[in-house]
Design a protein around this motif. Structure first.
Motif, PDB file in Angstrom:
ATOM      1  N   ILE A   1      -8.113  27.578 -11.871  1.00 21.05           N
ATOM      2  CA  ILE A   1      -7.130  27.053 -10.949  1.00 21.05           C
ATOM      3  C   ILE A   1      -5.934  28.066 -10.808  1.00 21.05           C
ATOM      4  O   ILE A   1      -5.055  27.831 -11.894  1.00 21.05           O
ATOM      5  CB  ILE A   1      -7.193  25.767 -10.639  1.00 21.05           C
ATOM      6  CG1 ILE A   1      -8.330  25.078 -10.732  1.00 21.05           C
ATOM      7  CG2 ILE A   1      -6.439  25.353  -9.359  1.00 21.05           C
ATOM      8  CD1 ILE A   1      -8.503  23.323 -10.581  1.00 21.05           C
ATOM      9  N   PRO A   2      -5.503  28.582  -9.637  1.00 11.12           N
ATOM     10  CA  PRO A   2      -4.257  29.243  -9.724  1.00 11.12           C
ATOM     11  C   PRO A   2      -3.488  28.226  -9.888  1.00 11.12           C
ATOM     12  O   PRO A   2      -3.455  27.129  -9.222  1.00 11.12           O
ATOM     13  CB  PRO A   2      -4.200  29.985  -8.290  1.00 11.12           C
ATOM     14  CG  PRO A   2      -5.803  30.302  -7.992  1.00 11.12           C
ATOM     15  CD  PRO A   2      -6.513  28.890  -8.484  1.00 11.12           C
ATOM     16  N   ARG A   3      -2.117  28.530 -10.564  1.00 13.97           N
ATOM     17  CA  ARG A   3      -0.955  27.406 -11.053  1.00 13.97           C
ATOM     18  C   ARG A   3      -0.427  27.225  -9.589  1.00 13.97           C
ATOM     19  O   ARG A   3      -0.135  25.750  -9.481  1.00 13.97           O
ATOM     20  CB  ARG A   3      -0.032  28.275 -11.728  1.00 13.97           C
ATOM     21  CG  ARG A   3      -0.549  28.472 -13.207  1.00 13.97           C
ATOM     22  CD  ARG A   3       0.701  29.278 -14.029  1.00 13.97           C
ATOM     23  NE  ARG A   3       2.031  28.290 -14.082  1.00 13.97           N
ATOM     24  CZ  ARG A   3       2.996  28.811 -14.458  1.00 13.97           C
ATOM     25  NH1 ARG A   3       2.937  30.153 -15.025  1.00 13.97           N
ATOM     26  NH2 ARG A   3       4.127  27.990 -14.583  1.00 13.97           N
ATOM     27  N   GLU A   4      -0.216  28.045  -8.715  1.00 14.51           N
ATOM     28  CA  GLU A   4       0.525  27.459  -7.465  1.00 14.51           C
ATOM     29  C   GLU A   4      -0.481  26.340  -6.492  1.00 14.51           C
ATOM     30  O   GLU A   4       0.156  25.567  -5.875  1.00 14.51           O
ATOM     31  CB  GLU A   4       0.857  28.624  -6.741  1.00 14.51           C
ATOM     32  CG  GLU A   4      -0.232  29.533  -5.966  1.00 14.51           C
ATOM     33  CD  GLU A   4      -0.659  30.295  -7.151  1.00 14.51           C
ATOM     34  OE1 GLU A   4      -1.721  31.436  -6.628  1.00 14.51           O
ATOM     35  OE2 GLU A   4      -0.238  30.500  -8.089  1.00 14.51           O
ATOM     36  N   VAL A   5      -1.854  26.813  -6.799  1.00 10.34           N
ATOM     37  CA  VAL A   5      -2.853  25.748  -6.146  1.00 10.34           C
ATOM     38  C   VAL A   5      -2.830  24.307  -6.650  1.00 10.34           C
ATOM     39  O   VAL A   5      -2.488  23.235  -6.214  1.00 10.34           O
ATOM     40  CB  VAL A   5      -4.272  26.487  -6.015  1.00 10.34           C
ATOM     41  CG1 VAL A   5      -5.170  25.483  -5.267  1.00 10.34           C
ATOM     42  CG2 VAL A   5      -4.064  27.759  -5.280  1.00 10.34           C
TER      43      VAL A   5
ATOM     44  N   TYR B   1      -8.225  23.089  -5.679  1.00  9.61           N
ATOM     45  CA  TYR B   1      -8.681  23.974  -6.666  1.00  9.61           C
ATOM     46  C   TYR B   1      -8.853  25.505  -5.791  1.00  9.61           C
ATOM     47  O   TYR B   1      -9.167  26.274  -6.393  1.00  9.61           O
ATOM     48  CB  TYR B   1      -9.998  23.708  -7.196  1.00  9.61           C
ATOM     49  CG  TYR B   1     -11.017  23.625  -6.137  1.00  9.61           C
ATOM     50  CD1 TYR B   1     -12.061  24.672  -5.792  1.00  9.61           C
ATOM     51  CD2 TYR B   1     -11.610  22.464  -5.312  1.00  9.61           C
ATOM     52  CE1 TYR B   1     -13.155  24.700  -4.974  1.00  9.61           C
ATOM     53  CE2 TYR B   1     -12.727  22.343  -4.349  1.00  9.61           C
ATOM     54  CZ  TYR B   1     -13.499  23.561  -4.305  1.00  9.61           C
ATOM     55  OH  TYR B   1     -14.363  23.351  -3.318  1.00  9.61           O
ATOM     56  N   GLU B   2      -8.531  25.462  -4.619  1.00 14.56           N
ATOM     57  CA  GLU B   2      -8.654  26.930  -3.708  1.00 14.56           C
ATOM     58  C   GLU B   2      -7.956  26.630  -2.310  1.00 14.56           C
ATOM     59  O   GLU B   2      -8.171  25.544  -1.900  1.00 14.56           O
ATOM     60  CB  GLU B   2     -10.004  27.199  -3.701  1.00 14.56           C
ATOM     61  CG  GLU B   2     -10.251  28.514  -2.986  1.00 14.56           C
ATOM     62  CD  GLU B   2     -11.773  28.976  -2.731  1.00 14.56           C
ATOM     63  OE1 GLU B   2     -12.169  29.584  -1.789  1.00 14.56           O
ATOM     64  OE2 GLU B   2     -12.553  28.801  -3.729  1.00 14.56           O
ATOM     65  N   GLN B   3      -7.226  27.619  -2.126  1.00 13.84           N
ATOM     66  CA  GLN B   3      -6.303  27.669  -0.791  1.00 13.84           C
ATOM     67  C   GLN B   3      -6.570  29.141  -0.212  1.00 13.84           C
ATOM     68  O   GLN B   3      -6.314  30.039  -0.903  1.00 13.84           O
ATOM     69  CB  GLN B   3      -5.015  27.341  -1.110  1.00 13.84           C
ATOM     70  CG  GLN B   3      -4.067  27.238   0.208  1.00 13.84           C
ATOM     71  CD  GLN B   3      -2.744  26.942  -0.140  1.00 13.84           C
ATOM     72  OE1 GLN B   3      -2.118  27.078  -1.214  1.00 13.84           O
ATOM     73  NE2 GLN B   3      -2.018  26.021   0.712  1.00 13.84           N
TER      74      GLN B   3
ATOM     75  N   MET C   1      -2.421  21.441   6.939  1.00 13.35           N
ATOM     76  CA  MET C   1      -3.453  22.443   7.058  1.00 13.35           C
ATOM     77  C   MET C   1      -4.785  21.819   6.821  1.00 13.35           C
ATOM     78  O   MET C   1      -4.731  20.593   6.204  1.00 13.35           O
ATOM     79  CB  MET C   1      -2.935  23.555   6.272  1.00 13.35           C
ATOM     80  CG  MET C   1      -3.516  23.441   4.773  1.00 13.35           C
ATOM     81  SD  MET C   1      -3.063  25.049   3.874  1.00 13.35           S
ATOM     82  CE  MET C   1      -4.047  26.304   4.783  1.00 13.35           C
ATOM     83  N   PRO C   2      -5.690  22.078   7.540  1.00 10.24           N
ATOM     84  CA  PRO C   2      -7.107  21.574   7.244  1.00 10.24           C
ATOM     85  C   PRO C   2      -7.333  21.622   5.922  1.00 10.24           C
ATOM     86  O   PRO C   2      -7.174  22.396   4.859  1.00 10.24           O
ATOM     87  CB  PRO C   2      -8.013  22.436   8.139  1.00 10.24           C
ATOM     88  CG  PRO C   2      -7.374  23.174   8.855  1.00 10.24           C
ATOM     89  CD  PRO C   2      -5.852  23.458   8.500  1.00 10.24           C
ATOM     90  N   VAL C   3      -8.020  20.374   5.418  1.00 15.64           N
ATOM     91  CA  VAL C   3      -8.483  20.182   4.011  1.00 15.64           C
ATOM     92  C   VAL C   3      -9.729  19.856   4.147  1.00 15.64           C
ATOM     93  O   VAL C   3     -10.574  19.107   4.831  1.00 15.64           O
ATOM     94  CB  VAL C   3      -7.623  19.052   3.154  1.00 15.64           C
ATOM     95  CG1 VAL C   3      -6.251  19.309   2.998  1.00 15.64           C
ATOM     96  CG2 VAL C   3      -7.921  17.837   3.913  1.00 15.64           C
TER      97      VAL C   3
END
Length: 575
Positions: free
Chosen positions: A73-77, A94-96, A123-125
């Motif tokens: 998972i990217p750190r910023e996510v 886990y993803e954006q 934003m939509p989730v």
């Protein structure tokens, strides 16, 4: 007409041919009776593993499924959701993309946290179902991020020279960041204590996790003056005092956690050693249902604490969880219509609407003096942190005699051992008999990590070793009476687990639970108590009359239930 199952997943499993309708009905009955949850039944019976179960669960709920075990998972996510929130609600981002944020949850019924995150990111989730093991694997990536952050801070601190101006050193940015990360790291790992220990060449940082100390970090020796000064400033201690021990306290409070740190600083040969006890003041303390007291004992415990007067004594050595048990009882008793007062050393946890007094022997505020004053404060319930001397014992017994419910602790090895201990403190036998409602003894064992534990078979060698510590025939009787094993099942078919270790746990264990023995003071036991009654006689009567389960036997039940291991139970209960 199709049978009605306790969980719709059984319909899916039956339709897929994974189980029969008869198996589904039997498991549904166990769920309805509260003996286990559906995942525990399916996974532990070997029908499928956690990931397969999560996939079927997602299909039943008409949700998407995600396997997080091998997902980077990217750190910023990952950072979109604070780690404490992620752990508390078992949810990770886990993803954006530009259009949406993807979340993974172990329990999709927690819609409140989903709505909170939706508002936060604006934003939509989209929510996918993940297995508990998958969520734990993703949570492990928070720690990797924290370790990388600490490594970067350490590199910037490497060039620091020993600062002679301690006030300036305490405010130096790298020192502040190193200290803050040590504290944050401990909170997120659920450490109970932090040890910062200077050696001749460096500084060792150790955390006590689930009762066991672990090395977590080595710092350069030149950082010691700054780190010590920083913690003294936080604790409001004398920054230039290096020869005498000092004790202090500070708190870290934000949206993620509310943690108090009790600080002890001691001069040692290579500098000053610091030990900090972490105390969670978030108000989410453990309740009686979650500390490990099994249902039959819990019924007796609740019956005792709901009496209007009398005494409940919890016994065990230092660090056995006695205070946590008392706080769990107070949490249940803490209602607007009662006045609860405590006298403690130290105050471990803050509780709203509970009047807590910290003893201070230096100014004459001892347990006995504090208790003497408490009874004039119109209390309904009194908690005395520990009965240490004759005067405190006498005052506690008198308070219980005069219409108060008194909860306290004693240092004895067994529940029945509280009797001779009180008699040694010059409490008359008839007063002991008339005031005590309940005697409890306990120890803490580490819980098996449910992700990596390994099933093992009972072997003749294991049974031979068990016979040295347990009455195996009596154990079988207990297990059958409480419907934990089926009658006449071979020992080789009784579940037993071994700690393995994985990246989600320490040495195969995660968290701790209590093992207990409980003696309720019945009329026949009260009549038996005299100045010459021994703990063995009291225990024998309790076993014959109340079918009392000894602490080591309670531990064995938890072994069979897959909660802990034989090694753990023997480690804490062998005298």
């Amino acid at each position: 007409m199709a049978p009605s199952f306790a969980d719709p997943i059984f319909d899916t499993l039956v339709a897929q041919g994974k189980i029969t309708a008869t198996q589904a009905e039997e498991m549904s009955a166990d769920i309805t009776a509260g003996k286990a949850d559906v995942q525990q039944l399916i996974v532990e019976s070997g029908i499928m593993n956690d990931e397969d179960f999560a996939q079927v669960r997602a299909e039943t709920m008409q949700m998407s499924y995600v396997d997080l075990r091998a997902t980077a998972i990217p750190r910023e996510v990952l950072a979109i959701i604070p780690e404490s929130t992620a752990r508390g609600h078992q949810i990770v981002a886990y993803e954006q993309t530009d259009q949406q944020l993807k979340l993974a949850m172990a329990d999709p019924s927690d819609r409140q946290i989903v709505e909170f995150i939706h508002k936060k990111v604006d934003m939509p989730v989209v929510v996918s179902l993940a297995s508990p093991g998958g969520i734990q694997a993703a949570l492990g990536q928070y720690q990797e991020t924290l370790e990388l952050e600490l490594k970067n801070v350490m590199q910037s601190a490497a060039a620091l020279s020993t600062e002679t101006d301690l006030t300036k050193a305490a405010e130096d940015l790298p020192i502040v960041r190193v200290t803050d990360l040590i504290l944050k790291h401990a909170i997120l790992q659920n450490a109970s204590d932090i040890h910062i220990e200077p050696t001749e060449e460096n500084i060792m940082v150790r955390y006590r996790l689930d009762g066991i100390l672990h090395d977590v970090l080595t710092l350069q020796k030149n950082l010691l003056p700054g780190v010590v000064a920083r913690l003294k400033v936080l604790s409001r201690l004398k920054i230039d005092e290096h020869r005498l021990p000092q004790d202090g306290r500070f708190k870290i409070q934000n949206d993620e956690y509310n943690m108090a740190f009790r600080v002890s600083i001691l001069p040692v040969f290579d500098g000053e050693k610091i030990v900090m006890r972490l105390l969670d003041e978030s108000g989410h303390g453990l309740g009686l249902d979650s500390i490990g007291i099994r249902a039959p004992m819990l019924e007796v415990f609740r019956r005792a604490i709901n009496k209007p007067h009398g005494m409940i004594l919890v016994t065990g050595p230092t660090g056995s969880g006695k205070t946590t048990t008392l706080y769990a009882a107070l949490k249940e008793l803490n209602q607007p219509d009662v006045n609860i007062s405590t006298v403690e050393d130290p105050i471990e946890y803050r509780m709203t609407r509970v009047n807590q007094t910290q003893i201070n022997p230096k100014i004459g505020l001892t347990f006995s003096n504090g208790l003497r004053s408490l009874v004039r404060q119109d209390p309904d319930i009194i908690m005395v942190g520990e009965i240490r001397d004759e005067e405190t014992a006498s005052l506690a017994v008198n308070a219980a005699l005069t219409g108060h419910l008194v909860l306290s602790t004693l240092h004895t090895n067994s529940a029945a051992g509280a009797l001779p201990r009180l008699l040694d403190m010059k409490v008359e036998a008839f007063l002991v008999a008339s005031t005590i409602n309940l005697l409890v003894a306990q120890r803490l064992v580490r819980r098996l990590c449910q992700e990596c534990r390994k099933p093992v078979k009972f072997t003749p060698e294991i049974l031979k070793d068990l016979a040295k510590s347990f009455d195996m025939a009596h154990l079988r009787t207990i297990l059958e009476q409480e419907e934990i094993i089926k009658p006449k099942v071979a020992w080789e078919d009784v579940p037993l687990y071994q700690a393995m270790g994985c990246k989600l746990c320490k040495e195969g264990y995660k968290g701790r639970s209590g093992i207990y023995e409980v003696i309720e003071m019945t009329d026949s036991i009260r009549k038996q108590i005299t100045s010459t009654t021994t703990s063995q006689q009291l225990e024998e009567t309790a076993r014959n009359e109340q079918k009392m389960v000894r602490m080591i036997e309670d531990g064995f039940i938890k072994i069979v239930q897959g909660q802990t291991t034989l090694e753990e139970v023997l480690r804490v209960s062998t005298e």
